[in-house]
Design a protein around this motif. Structure first.
Motif, PDB file in Angstrom:
ATOM      1  N   TYR A  53       5.744  23.590 -11.667  1.00 22.35           N
ATOM      2  CA  TYR A  53       6.497  22.891 -12.718  1.00 22.35           C
ATOM      3  C   TYR A  53       6.568  21.392 -12.441  1.00 22.35           C
ATOM      4  O   TYR A  53       6.532  20.572 -13.361  1.00 22.35           O
ATOM      5  CB  TYR A  53       7.907  23.475 -12.841  1.00 22.35           C
ATOM      6  N   ARG A  54       6.633  21.020 -11.168  1.00 16.22           N
ATOM      7  CA  ARG A  54       6.672  19.601 -10.820  1.00 16.22           C
ATOM      8  C   ARG A  54       5.414  18.873 -11.285  1.00 16.22           C
ATOM      9  O   ARG A  54       5.455  17.685 -11.619  1.00 16.22           O
ATOM     10  CB  ARG A  54       6.841  19.423  -9.312  1.00 16.22           C
ATOM     11  N   VAL A  55       4.279  19.593 -11.325  1.00 17.98           N
ATOM     12  CA  VAL A  55       3.032  18.970 -11.795  1.00 17.98           C
ATOM     13  C   VAL A  55       3.213  18.429 -13.208  1.00 17.98           C
ATOM     14  O   VAL A  55       2.790  17.308 -13.523  1.00 17.98           O
ATOM     15  CB  VAL A  55       1.865  19.987 -11.753  1.00 17.98           C
ATOM     16  N   VAL A  56       3.871  19.206 -14.067  1.00 15.94           N
ATOM     17  CA  VAL A  56       4.101  18.780 -15.449  1.00 15.94           C
ATOM     18  C   VAL A  56       5.075  17.611 -15.501  1.00 15.94           C
ATOM     19  O   VAL A  56       4.860  16.633 -16.218  1.00 15.94           O
ATOM     20  CB  VAL A  56       4.627  19.958 -16.302  1.00 15.94           C
ATOM     21  N   THR A  57       6.148  17.701 -14.713  1.00 14.12           N
ATOM     22  CA  THR A  57       7.151  16.636 -14.742  1.00 14.12           C
ATOM     23  C   THR A  57       6.617  15.335 -14.149  1.00 14.12           C
ATOM     24  O   THR A  57       7.149  14.262 -14.442  1.00 14.12           O
ATOM     25  CB  THR A  57       8.427  17.048 -13.978  1.00 14.12           C
ATOM     26  N   THR A  58       5.568  15.426 -13.320  1.00 14.41           N
ATOM     27  CA  THR A  58       4.977  14.223 -12.731  1.00 14.41           C
ATOM     28  C   THR A  58       4.456  13.276 -13.801  1.00 14.41           C
ATOM     29  O   THR A  58       4.481  12.053 -13.640  1.00 14.41           O
ATOM     30  CB  THR A  58       3.824  14.603 -11.772  1.00 14.41           C
TER      31      THR A  58
END
Length: 325
Positions: A53-58
């Protein structure tokens, strides 16, 4: 004491913390009861989920549909294992691929929106997918979900045994996290961060913003699918209510508490909130209030999450190293 701080500063705080955490994860199952071992298995699965999910928020694309990708992976592995009889070593990666394909299909309409628009649109798309699972009894099992997903069989190893399943899940989690970490430090990861800072600047230096946002979406979906496949094999059943908005809110809390500026922030948020969740289990009716208070506290008092505390510790170590020189 100064010497120890100087030594720790030279080695680096991150490698020491990672090695210590890994040592604890390896030793823990031999000292815990069955219930807590199941929590550790769930923690490893959630670690893959939150890191993806952090990949998207990056890129700045906060969505409300990421837990749905976990569900896509879970249903994919259920169909492949239950109806087609595929072995575990095929169902898990193929569930990731199937979820990535769904991610591509979702990304193109979704990424034409930004900010609050993507937040609402992602929720609508996620609920549409979830209601497909609820409405169609064949093959998804309807509102009761899918049951009878086969247990994992690899040679003579009994993966119904919690310790065996735990170490397999830990190994897969370590591989997934290592790949996502390398991706975060790569040229693609740096491009995602530039997009988050300034899309116009990113376009001016030759970064195709839409393509890179889509790549982030697909990568995140792939690893969320793997997390879902592991969950389905462990539970041997899937319930569409496991992937509703309440579960998605937990993801947001983990990442707000930990922070998303570094790779390790969301994992720290997951660890802390898992402990608080278990501590507050007897306070079932009060947990939403407690989590809401924690969320407000971090957004107002510590907006960078636990990462800010980590940065303060690292700067003190650096100053101590300078003073020792």
């Amino acid at each position: 004491g100064c010497w120890a701080m100087s030594k720790l500063s030279r080695i680096g705080l991150e490698p020491v913390a990672v090695m210590a955490a890994f040592a604890v994860m390896v030793a823990a199952p031999f000292m815990l009861r069955e219930y807590h071992l199941e929590l550790l298995i769930l923690f490893c699965i959630n670690a893959i989920l939150i890191a993806s999910y952090r990949v998207v928020t990056t890129t700045g694309d906060w969505t409300l549909s990421h837990v749905i990708f976990m569900g896509c992976g879970a249903y994919s592995t259920g169909i492949l294992a239950k109806y087609l009889g595929w072995p575990f070593w095929l169902t898990v990666p193929m569930s990731g691929v199937a979820t990535a394909v769904i991610g591509i299909m979702v990304a193109f309409p979704l990424l034409r929106t930004k900010g609050f628009g993507i937040f609402i649109a992602s929720f609508a798309i996620g609920e549409f997918i979830r209601h497909v699972w609820i409405k169609f009894h064949n093959p998804f099992g309807g509102p009761r979900g899918m049951i009878g997903i086969p247990t994992i069989e690899i040679g003579d190893i009994d993966f119904y045994d919690s310790i065996n399943f735990y170490f397999m899940t830990l190994a897969i989690a370590v591989v997934c996290l290592a790949i996502l970490y390398r991706l975060d430090k790569s040229r693609i990861g740096k491009a995602w961060k530039v997009i988050y800072l300034d899309e116009d600047l990113a376009e001016s230096i030759g970064i195709h913003v839409f393509n890179y946002r889509a790549k982030a979406f697909v990568v995140a979906a792939f690893f969320a699918g793997i997390a879902g496949a592991l969950l389905a094999h462990r539970l041997e059943a899937i319930d569409p209510h496991n992937f509703d908005i309440e579960t998605m809110v937990y993801l947001i809390i983990w990442i707000v508490v930990g922070g998303n500026a570094t790779f390790w922030g969301p994992l720290a948020g997951l660890a802390v909130m898992t402990l608080i969740f278990e501590w507050a289990r007897p306070l079932h009716e009060w947990r939403p209030l407690l989590f809401g208070a924690i969320l407000i506290m971090f957004l107002t008092i510590l907006p960078g999450g636990l990462e800010r505390i980590y940065e303060q510790v690292r700067s003190r170590l650096a100053r101590g190293n300078g003073g020792g020189g």
